[in-house]
Design an enzyme around this catalytic site. Structure first.
Site, PDB file in Angstrom:
ATOM      1  N   ASP A  17       0.818  -1.229   0.000  1.00  0.00           N
ATOM      2  CA  ASP A  17       0.000   0.000   0.000  1.00  0.00           C
ATOM      3  C   ASP A  17       0.842   1.266   0.000  1.00  0.00           C
ATOM      4  O   ASP A  17       0.539   2.239   0.705  1.00  0.00           O
ATOM      5  CB  ASP A  17      -0.947   0.010   1.203  1.00  0.00           C
ATOM      6  CG  ASP A  17      -1.770  -1.246   1.316  1.00  0.00           C
ATOM      7  OD1 ASP A  17      -2.166  -1.787   0.272  1.00  0.00           O
ATOM      8  OD2 ASP A  17      -2.013  -1.700   2.452  1.00  0.00           O
ATOM      9  N   GLU A 188     -10.366   1.061  -3.950  1.00  0.00           N
ATOM     10  CA  GLU A 188      -9.659   1.193  -2.687  1.00  0.00           C
ATOM     11  C   GLU A 188      -8.456   2.116  -2.888  1.00  0.00           C
ATOM     12  O   GLU A 188      -7.999   2.318  -4.005  1.00  0.00           O
ATOM     13  CB  GLU A 188      -9.196  -0.182  -2.187  1.00  0.00           C
ATOM     14  CG  GLU A 188     -10.324  -1.169  -1.997  1.00  0.00           C
ATOM     15  CD  GLU A 188      -9.820  -2.554  -1.604  1.00  0.00           C
ATOM     16  OE1 GLU A 188      -8.614  -2.691  -1.331  1.00  0.00           O
ATOM     17  OE2 GLU A 188     -10.623  -3.491  -1.579  1.00  0.00           O
TER      18      GLU A 188
END
Length: 534
Positions: A17, A188
């Site tokens: 991420d 996301e």
């Protein structure tokens, strides 16, 4: 003369991420840490190739409390930015992952990335993976919206955005939907960037596994409507199962001089037909080019590459390839590579109780979601050897200490010293937990004069061989080789679970009786084997 190539990943071992930001000639990446503390790892580089871990702002008892959070919950997808002379870090603390999804979103800030960081300010809990976007003196908080209602077809209810006052971190105006997603479904990790009059929305889609992807949409108005890129998706290996770079997605733009790049999630399966990935999700780098004001991978496809041409700013730089380290506990300090589970070991760990050693007091079991006494570092290769020296005097089978390879509370492999009341002596045990089922793999008595032992494990891709030695003696195997590749999110997913972390190796101690026992560790050594890295 052409530039040299660099190999992906640029952040090896469980570093998912990635959120990148630039401040003058300095680049910073923040990555997720989930249940591991200190939380949110922030790396620094000046060449986009070699990175140093310079900060992990989330500290137990100061700005986060992870006790009781389930496996692969806690700190998800941080977003790092710089505006108004400060660094801004947005993060989610996921307390539960059920249909209701308790995902608490906070913001902290600092003038210096190394701190001190401000106290966390709670913003909302509408969904996970929030971000800040700075548009001049206007600032926006964007997030996905989670829908818990069972009558709905999906939990994703679109992306929302709201202006935020940075000095007070107060949301203002109305929260507005501005994007419903692409044909790849759930969005996301959304981030916004403004370039040449367009707002570019970069988002992750397609889940977190082998169908993962990154998508780009753009609009002249920040509130939309947004059109999806003709180069869609920007990044994925969903349709490329033999690519050595897999699970590609969740990306972040960065400019370096006249070149553009993205940092992105990637994983390296042990087999090219989408096998297990014990190193977890890592961070890769790909060059992009701009075609008619749309970004596209510079290789002309949506498939990332394992080796790319080095950025111009990295000319002459040698890429680091070995992350071996030896920790001598006589130094009385822990390197930033070492982490704990859900709490800080502030009362369980001591360098002063016995000079030259790290004393670790027995905590809760390896299945606990609360207070384990475990100190470990991420695997950054699938070919390494770890070793420690321990002195431990258990009085009961409930007192345990040793060397562990750990994925989560249900999946670990543990070479430990304990006590066997039937034998009437200390024993060396190799216990494993496979999806929560505990199995004894090997056991041998420890001679009374063996006050100290050396414990080791040799990981070679999909196998791990644990071993032990007397001080001054040769190592001997304990038990048969174990399945090292089962310490992976892929294995958990095959069994019906959903996990997002990677394998760790380290030391730990448990006291399942009165919490009075302790073990003394002399050193911890992690040694990679050059040329054999995954």
């Amino acid at each position: 003369m052409g530039r040299t190539g660099i190999s992906n990943p640029i952040l090896r071992g469980f570093n998912p991420d990635a959120s990148i930001t630039q401040v003058n000639d300095d680049y910073y990446i923040a990555t997720s840490t989930f249940e591991w503390l200190p939380g949110v790892d922030i790396y620094h580089s000046r060449d986009l190739v070699n990175w140093d871990l310079v900060a992990s702002p989330l500290q137990d008892g100061i700005n986060v409390n992870l006790r009781g959070n389930e496996d692969s919950g806690s700190i998800w997808a941080p977003h790092l930015s710089f505006a108004e002379g400060r660094f801004w870090l947005v993060f989610t603390d996921v307390k539960s992952r059920g249909q209701g999804l308790d995902a608490l979103n906070y913001i902290i800030s600092a003038e210096d990335v190394k701190g001190p960081w401000s106290e966390p300010v709670f913003i909302n809990a509408s969904g996970f993976d929030p971000a800040l976007f700075h548009d001049g003196h206007h600032h926006y908080f964007l997030n996905m919206l989670h829908d818990y209602r069972p009558e709905r077809d999906q939990r994703f209810a679109g992306l929302v955005m709201q202006e935020i006052d940075l000095p007070t971190l107060t949301l203002k105006g109305e929260r507005r939907h501005f994007f419903t997603g692409t044909d790849l479904g759930v969005c996301e990790g959304p981030t916004l960037m403004k370039k040449d009059g367009y707002y570019y929305l970069l988002a992750a889609a397609g889940g977190t596994g082998y169908s993962h992807a990154a998508t780009v949409s753009r609009s002249k108005d920040i509130w939309g409507p947004y059109e999806t890129s003709p180069f869609h998706p920007l990044l994925t290996t969903k349709d490329d199962p033999t690519n050595p770079v897999q699970k590609a997605g969740h990306a972040s733009f960065v400019q370096a001089g006249d070149e553009w790049f993205i940092v992105h999630i990637m994983a390296r399966p042990l087999s090219l037909q989408r096998g297990h990935c014990p190193l977890g999700r890592e961070t890769g780098l790909q060059k992009i080019e701009w075609i008619d004001d749309w970004p596209r991978l510079a290789n002309g496809t949506h498939w990332p590459q394992m080796v790319i041409e080095a950025p111009k700013i990295a000319r002459g730089v040698t890429q680091r390839s070995d992350y071996s380290e030896r920790i001598d506990f006589a130094d009385g300090v822990l390197p930033p590579s070492m982490k704990t589970l859900r709490h800080s070991l502030s009362s369980e760990l001591s360098f002063d109780a016995r000079p030259g050693y790290l004393r670790l007091h027995g905590g809760q079991s390896l299945g606990s979601l609360h207070e384990q006494s475990l100190l470990a570092r991420r695997w950054q290769s699938t070919s390494f050897r770890a070793e420690t020296q321990v002195e431990f005097s258990p009085r009961s089978f409930q007192q345990i200490a040793g060397l562990v390879c750990y994925f989560d509370t249900n999946n670990w492999q543990y070479l430990n010293v304990s006590f066997d009341e039937e034998l009437g002596c200390k024993v060396l045990r190799l216990d494993i937990s496979d999806n929560g089922k505990w199995v004894l793999v090997g056991k041998r008595p420890i001679e009374e004069q063996e006050a100290a032992l050396r414990l080791g494990v040799r990981v070679n891709r999909n196998q791990a061989q644990f071993e032990a030695a007397k001080i001054g003696g040769a190592f001997v195997p304990i038990g048969e080789p174990t399945a090292a590749d089962r310490l992976s999110d892929d294995y958990v997913k095959e069994l019906g679970g959903l996990s997002f972390t990677g394998a760790f190796v380290g030391i730990c101690a448990q006291d399942l009786d009165d919490h009075s026992s302790f073990a003394d560790f002399r050193y911890f050594d992690y040694r990679e084997f050059p040329g054999e890295c995954a």
